[in-house]
Design an enzyme around this catalytic site. Structure first.
Site, mmCIF file in Angstrom:
data_model
loop_
_atom_site.group_PDB
_atom_site.id
_atom_site.type_symbol
_atom_site.label_atom_id
_atom_site.label_comp_id
_atom_site.label_asym_id
_atom_site.label_seq_id
_atom_site.Cartn_x
_atom_site.Cartn_y
_atom_site.Cartn_z
ATOM 1 N N GLY A 80 0.829 -1.193 0.000
ATOM 2 C CA GLY A 80 0.000 0.000 0.000
ATOM 3 C C GLY A 80 0.868 1.249 0.000
ATOM 4 O O GLY A 80 0.578 2.231 -0.697
ATOM 5 N N THR A 81 1.940 1.189 0.757
ATOM 6 C CA THR A 81 2.859 2.324 0.823
ATOM 7 C C THR A 81 3.402 2.661 -0.565
ATOM 8 O O THR A 81 3.421 3.820 -0.976
ATOM 9 C CB THR A 81 4.022 2.011 1.791
ATOM 10 O OG1 THR A 81 3.483 1.904 3.115
ATOM 11 C CG2 THR A 81 5.083 3.098 1.760
ATOM 12 N N ASN A 161 -6.969 4.450 9.598
ATOM 13 C CA ASN A 161 -6.418 3.228 10.182
ATOM 14 C C ASN A 161 -6.388 3.246 11.706
ATOM 15 O O ASN A 161 -6.352 2.200 12.336
ATOM 16 C CB ASN A 161 -5.010 2.973 9.642
ATOM 17 C CG ASN A 161 -4.099 4.176 9.803
ATOM 18 O OD1 ASN A 161 -4.475 5.300 9.451
ATOM 19 N ND2 ASN A 161 -2.917 3.957 10.339
ATOM 20 N N GLN A 195 -7.718 0.401 4.337
ATOM 21 C CA GLN A 195 -8.518 -0.166 5.433
ATOM 22 C C GLN A 195 -9.952 -0.477 5.001
ATOM 23 O O GLN A 195 -10.749 -0.969 5.807
ATOM 24 C CB GLN A 195 -8.553 0.808 6.624
ATOM 25 C CG GLN A 195 -7.216 1.042 7.307
ATOM 26 C CD GLN A 195 -6.753 -0.156 8.127
ATOM 27 O OE1 GLN A 195 -7.544 -1.016 8.516
ATOM 28 N NE2 GLN A 195 -5.455 -0.247 8.377
ATOM 29 N N ALA A 216 -2.809 -5.743 0.049
ATOM 30 C CA ALA A 216 -3.294 -7.104 0.300
ATOM 31 C C ALA A 216 -3.197 -7.491 1.771
ATOM 32 O O ALA A 216 -4.038 -8.225 2.296
ATOM 33 C CB ALA A 216 -2.514 -8.108 -0.557
ATOM 34 N N THR A 253 10.062 -7.953 -11.935
ATOM 35 C CA THR A 253 9.315 -9.185 -12.174
ATOM 36 C C THR A 253 8.085 -9.225 -11.281
ATOM 37 O O THR A 253 8.160 -8.960 -10.085
ATOM 38 C CB THR A 253 10.205 -10.409 -11.874
ATOM 39 O OG1 THR A 253 11.362 -10.350 -12.708
ATOM 40 C CG2 THR A 253 9.468 -11.710 -12.152
ATOM 41 N N CYS A 341 1.647 2.057 12.395
ATOM 42 C CA CYS A 341 2.292 2.665 11.244
ATOM 43 C C CYS A 341 2.786 4.083 11.493
ATOM 44 O O CYS A 341 3.056 4.810 10.564
ATOM 45 C CB CYS A 341 1.360 2.654 10.052
ATOM 46 S SG CYS A 341 0.969 0.996 9.541
#
Lengths: 394, 394
Positions: A80-81, A161, A195, A216, A253, A341
């Site tokens: 997400g970051t 969050n 979230q 994820a 990749t 976080c």
């Protein structure tokens, strides 16, 4: 063997699902074949590569269906970051105007947005930080007032969050669209929805967003995978260069297993959204009521109505939240103070709760976030433990 | 059930280990518990978080032991590409000199370096691209000649992903150190070692590098994890901002399972290095000899002596390599033309082989890269198939 060996290891009670979630069995199963069996590099043109490419493209399609978007609007990333960084830097770096660019964001964003905004400021960009109201909500009117001709990006998180407040993204999207039409400027709207997926709808058209970050590891998928939705035509530059994967916007990749896992986890979240939201809302309201009764001076941080079903964030004046977290841990209960976080420099104080003008609560609030594994009995165990914990954590 | 059902699915022969590798069973096993069981976020302070943090730090220690470095010199990322981007952008962005910064790199780098160098040029940096010699090797003297007072970074790959040539990194490191001492300038040496760990030593002190890129997915570890070694004191700025993980240099929740897997994969590579190198060198030389005999006009691309044990890259004049790859695929054999990591715009032609002044070979060369699963019989099957394939692929 002595019968003494038959003690059972005590099960821990995990109540910090906002920090991360375990990978669901269905997700793990879906990922399985992509480690050692279908291990091809999607960039190659023989069978193994084609299989890997297919898996990635199927995952993209699945997610596009959930977002109501086109497949090619989904860019897989490593977190997400990273997605939020790509959204903000991507727009800033592709800006070609003469005036310094201006972005609008809020004081309650996750560091993945907040720290990028700081870094953008450090390289000469202008940043307006909007405070939420006393309920922890960012209003559409406060965003509207901050817009200027040279504003190129607005970034407002979907659900917070820490305090679990759910911002009026549709309304904010609407005022931004109206402003754009009125002024004829180019202006993008990003939302960090990390979230959101377990409890809130994700349709990008009805939300009215141009860019949306997902992770994820917050939706029972693997760590190390995220994605950015980028509406067709959004002008972005990559933050990483290389083989040109992900439509040239994210080289490297592809994490095939992780991408497959993310798609399944979002499907599961969508399927169970209503059921989970209903059950956890009930538990949440039950816990909040009990805690407010146990501690007459306690108060809920953030809106009660516009709130994630799994979030309980309560200020108990005089309590040292950091110490309380340690004491609860010793009892086998995992909760958080502030959020996992924060950056290291911020220590144990919550900038989100400070933004609510509840400065004294910034070090006296517990974040309790529930999830798929949470049962009423877990909450009862916590409620029973709290009074003595609060007494000791002074 | 009819006996007709008893046919066996024909096993494919995978000969493109340079593009990616399957995850080893030992690696998969080590990762297993970190998906659903020990799923904590390393940033949290209760038991689940502490367990996750421990796993990450143990992995860091294991890798530091292999590199002969300090633990805190290891920065986990999402891929080799990200690591190389962090190395190059990290140095460039932290540069504060008055003159435009200058970097030296080569014409045979992987796109993860080559494309970043282009992007650095596009934002005003100066880039010198060094050609390899006719053996595909970058000489220390050619690097030495390119150094200037304002050179802040040299980036030379350890082993080439296409032609398997192994560059004299120690010697290059030595001339760079000598130049630094002579001129008293600040100058870093980065090597992209993604193709190295299975066959070459990784000790950063004896290599004399300040920055080194590794990728788990090339060493039988998972996709979506990489790392950058950064010598203590190296001035770097992050390319992603957020929670400040990885010593502030790579924000985002750590991919715990992936990091654990990468450490085990590097340990396995180190353990089996000699054995694998010996066996595959034998197979390589056997195959090269046979192919050169089969096709009198064929030639080996790149040095024969300074070459990865698993790499066979051969030019067969007149052959359409892209077509040959398709034909071999239909027979169940996976090989590559050029490399999987070219950018899309480059199509089927190899810029690496062009750099060898073998322009006609750029579209007529096959890359055959072996690995842990390769047996002599696989090579024999390939050798038997080649003559008719080459005849058809014109």
């Amino acid at each position: 063997m002595s019968r003494m060996g038959f003690w059972r290891k005590k099960k821990r009670i995990f109540l910090d699902y906002a920090s991360t979630t375990p990978v669901l069995l269905e997700v793990k199963r879906a990922m399985g074949p992509y480690f050692s069996e279908h291990f091809g590099n999607p960039a190659t043109l023989y069978q193994e590569g084609i299989d890997a490419k297919k898996a990635v493209e199927q995952a993209r399609k699945k997610i596009a269906r959930i977002l109501g978007s086109r497949s090619e609007e989904i860019i897989f990333t490593g977190s997400g970051t990273e997605s939020a960084n790509l959204a903000l830097w991507g727009v800033i770096n592709s800006y070609q105007g003469k005036k310094a660019p201006h972005i609008v964001t809020t004081t309650i964003e996750h560091p993945a947005v907040r720290e990028v905004a700081k870094a953008i400021k450090a390289v000469g960009g202008n940043v307006t930080l909007i405070h939420p109201n006393e309920n922890g909500l960012v209003t559409a009117s406060s965003i509207r007032e901050a817009l200027r001709e040279e504003t190129i990006l607005v970034s407002v998180m979907y659900a917070n969050n820490e305090i679990g407040t759910v911002n009026p993204i549709r309304e904010i999207g609407k005022v931004i669209r109206e402003y754009k039409e009125e002024k004829g400027t180019s202006l993008y709207f990003h939302t960090d929805a990390s979230q959101a997926p377990n409890y809130l709808p994700l349709n990008v058209s009805s939300l009215g967003v141009d860019l949306m970050t997902l992770d994820a590891s917050k939706v029972y998928g693997p760590k190390g995978v995220g994605m950015l939705y980028a509406r067709r035509g959004t002008r972005l530059l990559p933050i990483m260069y290389g083989g040109g994967q992900e439509y040239g916007l994210r080289s490297g990749t592809e994490n095939v297993a992780g991408i497959v896992g993310m798609a399944v986890s979002l499907e599961m979240a969508t399927r169970d959204r209503e059921k989970e939201a209903k059950y956890l809302s009930f538990l949440r309201d039950y816990a909040i009521e009990k805690i407010l009764k146990q501690f007459p001076k306690a108060s809920l941080n953030g809106s009660c109505a516009e709130r994630l079903p799994n979030n309980i964030n309560i200020c108990i004046p005089g309590m040292n939240a950091e110490f309380a977290v340690y004491l609860l841990d010793a009892l086998g209960i995992s909760v958080a103070y502030a959020s996992s976080c924060r950056t290291l420099a911020e220590g144990a104080s919550s900038y989100v709760i400070e933004a609510l003008s509840k400065k004294e609560c910034a070090v006296s609030s517990l974040r309790i976030t529930m999830g798929r594994g949470t049962r009423k009995n877990d909450i009862d165990v916590l409620l029973k433990a709290l009074p003595s914990i609060v007494l000791r954590a002074r």
